[in-house]
Scaffold this active site. Structure first.
Site, PDB file in Angstrom:
ATOM      1  N   SER A 116       0.842  -1.230  -0.042  1.00 12.73           N
ATOM      2  CA  SER A 116      -0.098   0.065  -0.104  1.00 12.73           C
ATOM      3  C   SER A 116       0.817   1.558  -0.257  1.00 12.73           C
ATOM      4  O   SER A 116       0.449   2.192  -0.618  1.00 12.73           O
ATOM      5  CB  SER A 116      -0.953   0.001   1.177  1.00 12.73           C
ATOM      6  N   ALA A 117       2.089   1.067   0.692  1.00 15.01           N
ATOM      7  CA  ALA A 117       2.986   2.293   0.740  1.00 15.01           C
ATOM      8  C   ALA A 117       3.626   2.437  -0.422  1.00 15.01           C
ATOM      9  O   ALA A 117       3.469   3.727  -0.974  1.00 15.01           O
ATOM     10  CB  ALA A 117       3.992   2.142   1.711  1.00 15.01           C
ATOM     11  N   ASP A 159       7.089   2.203   6.125  1.00 15.67           N
ATOM     12  CA  ASP A 159       6.953   1.855   4.613  1.00 15.67           C
ATOM     13  C   ASP A 159       7.071   2.784   3.638  1.00 15.67           C
ATOM     14  O   ASP A 159       7.682   2.731   2.717  1.00 15.67           O
ATOM     15  CB  ASP A 159       5.503   0.924   4.658  1.00 15.67           C
TER      16      ASP A 159
HETATM   17  O1  PMV Z   1       2.398  -3.051   6.610  1.00 17.55           O
HETATM   18  P1  PMV Z   1       3.337  -3.911   6.909  1.00 17.55           P
HETATM   19  O2  PMV Z   1       2.623  -5.273   6.985  1.00 17.55           O
HETATM   20  O3  PMV Z   1       4.286  -4.069   5.881  1.00 17.55           O
HETATM   21  O4  PMV Z   1       4.179  -3.687   8.336  1.00 17.55           O
HETATM   22  C1  PMV Z   1       4.324  -2.513   8.682  1.00 17.55           C
HETATM   23  C2  PMV Z   1       5.135  -2.400   9.849  1.00 17.55           C
HETATM   24  C3  PMV Z   1       4.581  -2.346  11.303  1.00 17.55           C
HETATM   25  O5  PMV Z   1       5.687  -1.893  12.148  1.00 17.55           O
HETATM   26  C4  PMV Z   1       3.859  -3.490  11.583  1.00 17.55           C
HETATM   27  C5  PMV Z   1       3.667  -1.100  11.143  1.00 17.55           C
HETATM   28  C6  PMV Z   1       4.078   0.337  11.192  1.00 17.55           C
HETATM   29  O6  PMV Z   1       3.392   1.467  10.770  1.00 17.55           O
HETATM   30  O7  PMV Z   1       5.181   0.449  11.340  1.00 17.55           O
END
Ligand code: PMV
Length: 327
Positions: A116-117, A159
Site C-alpha cells: 500500500s505504501a 513503509d
Molecule cells: O504494512 P506491513 O505489514 O508491511 O508492516 C508495517 C510495519 C509495522 O511496524 C507493523 C506497522 C508500522 O506502521 O510501522
C-alpha cells in the site's frame, strides 16, 4: 500539460524492529527489487478512475461519490488513499481535471512487503508530475504517509519512507531517517504464507497486549530497540552470523507480542532446519511473509524447504533505488 506519466516505487523488507517502531524504537528496513508501478493520464471528463490489477478492483470517484465497476463492498475503502492523494495534489495545482490511474505490482498485496505504501508513493510521484507540481522526496514521503494513515490509524511511516528513498534505512518515527552503511548483499529468501491480513488489525492487537501488560511489553519493546543497535554494527561489519542470531531473537519477541501465527512458525522453522542463519516474520505478521538469511549456495535448499512447508518462496536482493519515473 503532459498527458501520461508513469512512476514506480519499491517493496520493502523490515530486517529488525517492526511493531516496536510504532512505539518510538528504531527499525532497520531495506528496499527490494520488486516494484509497484502507477500510470496516470489526464481524462477529457472529471472522473477519477482507479484500476488496481493486483487487487482486482476498479471504479471511479465523481463529485465525492464512488462508482464501483469491479470488486466488492470494500473497493471504495481500498482505493480511498489514492483518491485522497489525487484530491490533495489537484487542490495544490489548482487544476480541475479527471484522471485515469492504473496500479500494477510485481509483488503480492497485504503480506507485509509494503504494497500500500509503494502504491501511495508511486501515485504521489506520477500524479504530481502529471499536474505539474514539483515535489521533493521529503514531500512525496509526507503526502504518502498521510494516505497511509487512511489505511491504518497508527502508522510509523516506515513503509512510505523506504519506498520513497530506497536503500537500507535506519528509521525512527517522527525523528530521523538515516541511510545505513551495509557491507553485505543481505542474501534473503522471502517465504509468503499467502495469508492476507490487515496491518492495522495486527498493530491494534499488539497495542491491546501492551495496554494490558505494560511492564512486560515495555521490556520486550526495549529489547527490540537493543536488537537494532546491535544489528547496525553487524550490518557495518557484514557479520551474517550475528545478523541471523538477532533475527531469531527478534522473531521470538514478535511472537511474544502476538504477531506470529502457526503458518509463519512453520516457514520459520523449515528455513532454520534447512540451514538458514536466521529467520523471522517481516512486516505486520499474522500471516504475510517471513524472511530467512541465507549463506551462498543454500538459496535453493531454503526456498524448497519453505515451499514444502506450505509457503511461496521468493529470492530477492536489496535495491538502492527508491521512487523513480519510468519511460
Ligand atoms: O504494512 P506491513 O505489514 O508491511 O508492516 C508495517 C510495519 C509495522 O511496524 C507493523 C506497522 C508500522 O506502521 O510501522
Amino acid at each position: 500539460m503532459q498527458r501520461r506519466v508513469k512512476a514506480s516505487a519499491p517493496a520493502k523488507v523490515i530486517l529488525f524492529g517492526e511493531h516496536f517502531v510504532v512505539y518510538d524504537k528504531p527499525a532497520i528496513v531495506f528496499a527490494i527489487d520488486k516494484r509497484a508501478t502507477v500510470t496516470a493520464e489526464i481524462r477529457t471528463d472529471k472522473k477519477i478512475w482507479i484500476t488496481s490489477k493486483n487487487m482486482e478492483i476498479s471504479g471511479y470517484f465523481l463529485n465525492g461519490q464512488f462508482y464501483v465497476k469491479k470488486g466488492d463492498e470494500n473497493a471504495e475503502k481500498k482505493l480511498e488513499p489514492i483518491h485522497a492523494i489525487f484530491k490533495k495534489l489537484s487542490d495544490l495545482s489548482g487544476k480541475n481535471v479527471g484522471v485515469n490511474i492504473e496500479i500494477n505490482s510485481s509483488f503480492p498485496v497485504a503480506v507485509g512487503l509494503g504494497s500500500s505504501a509503494a502504491v501511495a508513493v508511486a501515485s504521489t510521484a506520477a500524479l504530481s508530475h502529471l499536474l505539474e507540481i514539483d515535489l521533493t522526496k521529503d514531500e512525496i514521503f509526507k503526502i504518502s504517509l498521510e494516505a497511509e494513515g487512511i489505511v491504518h490509524r497508527n502508522p510509523s511511516g516506515i513503509d512510505p519512507a523506504i519506498s520513497t528513498y530506497g536503500g537500507v534505512l535506519l528509521y525512527r518515527k517522527d525523528r530521523d531517517i538515516k541511510p545505513l552503511d551495509v557491507k553485505t548483499d543481505l542474501p534473503l529468501v522471502i517465504g509468503d504464507t499467502e495469508i492476507k491480513r490487515s496491518t492495522g488489525e495486527i498493530v491494534a492487537r499488539v497495542g491491546d497486549l501492551i495496554r494490558r501488560y505494560p511492564f512486560i511489553a515495555n521490556n520486550i519493546i526495549k529489547a527490540g530497540g537493543e536488537i537494532v543497535t546491535r544489528g547496525i554494527e553487524a550490518l557495518k561489519d557484514g557479520d551474517l552470523k550475528t545478523l541471523g542470531e538477532l533475527m531469531n531473537i527478534n522473531h521470538a519477541l514478535l511472537y511474544a507480542m502476538g504477531a506470529s501465527n502457526q503458518h509463519l512458525e512453520n516457514l520459520v522453522y523449515a528455513a532454520r532446519k534447512a540451514g538458514a542463519l536466521g529467520a523471522k516474520l517481516t512486516g505486520g505478521g499474522g500471516g504475510g511473509c517471513m524472511i530467512a538469511l541465507v549463506v551462498p549456495g543454500k538459496f535453493e535448499d531454503i526456498a524448497m524447504a519453505i515451499e514444502q512447508a506450505g509457503g511461496k518462496a521468493y529470492i530477492t536482493r536489496k535495491t538502492a533505488e527508491g521512487v523513480r519515473f519510468e519511460e
